[in-house]
Motif scaffolding. Structure first.
Motif, PDB file in Angstrom:
ATOM      1  N   THR A  24       0.851  -1.195   0.000  1.00  0.00           N
ATOM      2  CA  THR A  24       0.000   0.000   0.000  1.00  0.00           C
ATOM      3  C   THR A  24       0.882   1.238   0.000  1.00  0.00           C
ATOM      4  OG1 THR A  24      -1.756  -1.152   1.163  1.00  0.00           O
ATOM      5  CG2 THR A  24      -1.741   1.258   1.349  1.00  0.00           C
ATOM      6  N   SER A  26       0.782   5.704  -0.349  1.00  0.00           N
ATOM      7  CA  SER A  26       0.106   6.982  -0.562  1.00  0.00           C
ATOM      8  C   SER A  26       1.040   8.001  -1.222  1.00  0.00           C
ATOM      9  CB  SER A  26      -0.436   7.534   0.753  1.00  0.00           C
ATOM     10  OG  SER A  26       0.596   7.615   1.697  1.00  0.00           O
ATOM     11  N   SER A  27       2.246   7.582  -1.564  1.00  0.00           N
ATOM     12  CA  SER A  27       3.250   8.501  -2.123  1.00  0.00           C
ATOM     13  C   SER A  27       3.170   8.607  -3.647  1.00  0.00           C
ATOM     14  CB  SER A  27       4.652   8.040  -1.711  1.00  0.00           C
ATOM     15  OG  SER A  27       4.849   6.680  -2.037  1.00  0.00           O
ATOM     16  N   CYS A  41       7.250   6.226  -3.739  1.00  0.00           N
ATOM     17  CA  CYS A  41       8.401   6.094  -2.834  1.00  0.00           C
ATOM     18  C   CYS A  41       8.245   4.824  -2.008  1.00  0.00           C
ATOM     19  CB  CYS A  41       8.485   7.303  -1.913  1.00  0.00           C
ATOM     20  SG  CYS A  41       8.563   8.864  -2.817  1.00  0.00           S
ATOM     21  N   ASP A  43      10.015   2.396   1.089  1.00  0.00           N
ATOM     22  CA  ASP A  43      10.920   2.235   2.231  1.00  0.00           C
ATOM     23  C   ASP A  43      11.999   1.199   1.898  1.00  0.00           C
ATOM     24  OD1 ASP A  43      12.082   1.737   4.738  1.00  0.00           O
ATOM     25  OD2 ASP A  43      10.162   1.925   5.787  1.00  0.00           O
ATOM     26  N   SER A  47       9.891  -5.316   2.924  1.00  0.00           N
ATOM     27  CA  SER A  47      10.122  -6.660   2.376  1.00  0.00           C
ATOM     28  C   SER A  47       9.990  -6.677   0.853  1.00  0.00           C
ATOM     29  CB  SER A  47       9.126  -7.649   2.988  1.00  0.00           C
ATOM     30  OG  SER A  47       7.803  -7.318   2.599  1.00  0.00           O
ATOM     31  N   ALA A  75      -0.843  -3.418   3.498  1.00  0.00           N
ATOM     32  CA  ALA A  75       0.064  -2.731   4.420  1.00  0.00           C
ATOM     33  C   ALA A  75       0.432  -3.629   5.596  1.00  0.00           C
ATOM     34  CB  ALA A  75      -0.591  -1.450   4.938  1.00  0.00           C
ATOM     35  N   SER A  77       2.189  -6.784   7.470  1.00  0.00           N
ATOM     36  CA  SER A  77       3.369  -7.642   7.336  1.00  0.00           C
ATOM     37  C   SER A  77       3.010  -9.088   7.650  1.00  0.00           C
ATOM     38  CB  SER A  77       4.463  -7.179   8.305  1.00  0.00           C
ATOM     39  OG  SER A  77       4.793  -5.831   8.059  1.00  0.00           O
ATOM     40  N   ARG A  81      -0.662 -11.305   0.978  1.00  0.00           N
ATOM     41  CA  ARG A  81      -1.446 -10.150   0.519  1.00  0.00           C
ATOM     42  C   ARG A  81      -2.271 -10.469  -0.725  1.00  0.00           C
ATOM     43  NH1 ARG A  81       3.606  -5.895   1.472  1.00  0.00           N
ATOM     44  NH2 ARG A  81       3.479  -5.931   3.744  1.00  0.00           N
TER      45      ARG A  81
HETATM   46  C1  LIG Z   1      -2.179   4.482   3.925  1.00  0.00           C
HETATM   47  C2  LIG Z   1      -0.797   3.894   3.841  1.00  0.00           C
HETATM   48  C3  LIG Z   1       0.133   4.458   2.986  1.00  0.00           C
HETATM   49  C4  LIG Z   1       1.430   3.937   2.867  1.00  0.00           C
HETATM   50  N1  LIG Z   1       2.290   4.500   1.978  1.00  0.00           N
HETATM   51  C5  LIG Z   1       3.534   3.980   1.842  1.00  0.00           C
HETATM   52  C6  LIG Z   1       4.440   4.519   0.889  1.00  0.00           C
HETATM   53  O1  LIG Z   1       4.117   5.447   0.136  1.00  0.00           O
HETATM   54  N2  LIG Z   1       5.671   3.965   0.794  1.00  0.00           N
HETATM   55  C7  LIG Z   1       6.076   2.919   1.591  1.00  0.00           C
HETATM   56  O2  LIG Z   1       7.219   2.467   1.465  1.00  0.00           O
HETATM   57  N3  LIG Z   1       5.220   2.372   2.506  1.00  0.00           N
HETATM   58  C8  LIG Z   1       3.974   2.855   2.638  1.00  0.00           C
HETATM   59  N4  LIG Z   1       3.105   2.302   3.529  1.00  0.00           N
HETATM   60  C9  LIG Z   1       3.546   1.116   4.311  1.00  0.00           C
HETATM   61  C10 LIG Z   1       3.513  -0.174   3.457  1.00  0.00           C
HETATM   62  O3  LIG Z   1       2.226  -0.377   2.930  1.00  0.00           O
HETATM   63  C11 LIG Z   1       3.927  -1.416   4.269  1.00  0.00           C
HETATM   64  O4  LIG Z   1       3.157  -1.501   5.419  1.00  0.00           O
HETATM   65  C12 LIG Z   1       5.398  -1.369   4.666  1.00  0.00           C
HETATM   66  O5  LIG Z   1       6.165  -1.348   3.466  1.00  0.00           O
HETATM   67  C13 LIG Z   1       5.847  -2.586   5.505  1.00  0.00           C
HETATM   68  O6  LIG Z   1       5.671  -3.728   4.752  1.00  0.00           O
HETATM   69  P1  LIG Z   1       6.620  -4.996   4.786  1.00  0.00           P
HETATM   70  O7  LIG Z   1       5.984  -5.927   5.769  1.00  0.00           O
HETATM   71  O8  LIG Z   1       6.527  -5.515   3.376  1.00  0.00           O
HETATM   72  O9  LIG Z   1       8.020  -4.631   5.154  1.00  0.00           O
HETATM   73  C14 LIG Z   1       1.799   2.813   3.653  1.00  0.00           C
HETATM   74  C15 LIG Z   1       0.867   2.222   4.531  1.00  0.00           C
HETATM   75  C16 LIG Z   1      -0.425   2.759   4.621  1.00  0.00           C
HETATM   76  C17 LIG Z   1      -1.424   2.102   5.551  1.00  0.00           C
END
Ligand SMILES: Cc1cc2nc3c(=O)[nH]c(=O)nc-3n(C[C@H](O)[C@H](O)[C@H](O)COP(=O)(O)O)c2cc1C
Length: 155
Positions: A24, A26-27, A41, A43, A47, A75, A77, A81
């Motif tokens: 998920t 929002s960027s 964008c 992180d 993962s 979103a 972990s 998904r």
């Molecule tokens: C509304 C919302 C917006 C998000 N936007 C981003 C984003 O733009 N970029 C990002 O890297 N993670 C974003 N996240 C977090 C990821 O969806 C995700 O939870 C995070 O990468 C951890 O996942 P992982 O278990 O794959 O490491 C967002 C989460 C939410 C709920």
């Protein structure tokens, strides 16, 4: 930034072994009209980071107001998904959400360093646009735009 409303999207891709990846985000934003570029964008600690920075294509699914369950799922972990057939192979064969408001299928144009995030720049290859209102993220909650919200033309 929590007070700044943003779109709610699910980015998806497939790796060389056929495994699907998604998160998920929002960027999501437009970047350039000519050539048509968009950005998202991601992180560096996520993962999904390795899969998205080594792929040659990815899809952005812009969610509708009634799809917050899908946003929460992508979103979370440690869960599958893609369970329950939430996506299907759509534009460019990428995993798409059939009922999404908008889908933007991209080839990976460039990955740019952005601190603890990577900026994925995609070149738009195919799009789908549907009807309805988008899901919005603001004040750390999901919100919908109601159809009776006054609309003001910007141009
Ligand atoms: C509304 C919302 C917006 C998000 N936007 C981003 C984003 O733009 N970029 C990002 O890297 N993670 C974003 N996240 C977090 C990821 O969806 C995700 O939870 C995070 O990468 C951890 O996942 P992982 O278990 O794959 O490491 C967002 C989460 C939410 C709920």
């Amino acid at each position: 930034m929590a007070r700044v409303p943003g779109p709610v999207t699910v980015a998806t891709t497939v790796d060389a072994t056929g495994q699907r990846w998604g998160f998920t985000a929002s960027s999501f934003r437009s970047l350039s009209l000519d050539p048509p570029l968009v950005l998202i964008c991601l992180d560096k600690a996520a993962s999904t980071h390795e899969a998205f920075t080594s792929t040659d294509r990815f899809m952005i699914n812009v969610l509708r107001g009634d799809q917050s369950d899908i946003a929460r799922r992508f979103a979370t972990s440690g869960v599958d998904r893609f369970a329950d057939g939430v996506t299907a192979p759509l534009e460019l064969g990428l995993p798409g959400i059939p009922e999404a408001l908008v889908r933007v299928a991209c080839s990976l144009h460039q990955v740019v360093d952005g601190g603890d995030h990577s900026i994925l720049i995609g070149r738009v290859e195919a799009t789908y646009t549907g009807d309805g209102a988008p899901l919005v993220h603001c004040d750390r909650s999901f919100q919908g735009l109601t159809d009776n919200t006054p609309r003001f033309a910007t141009h």
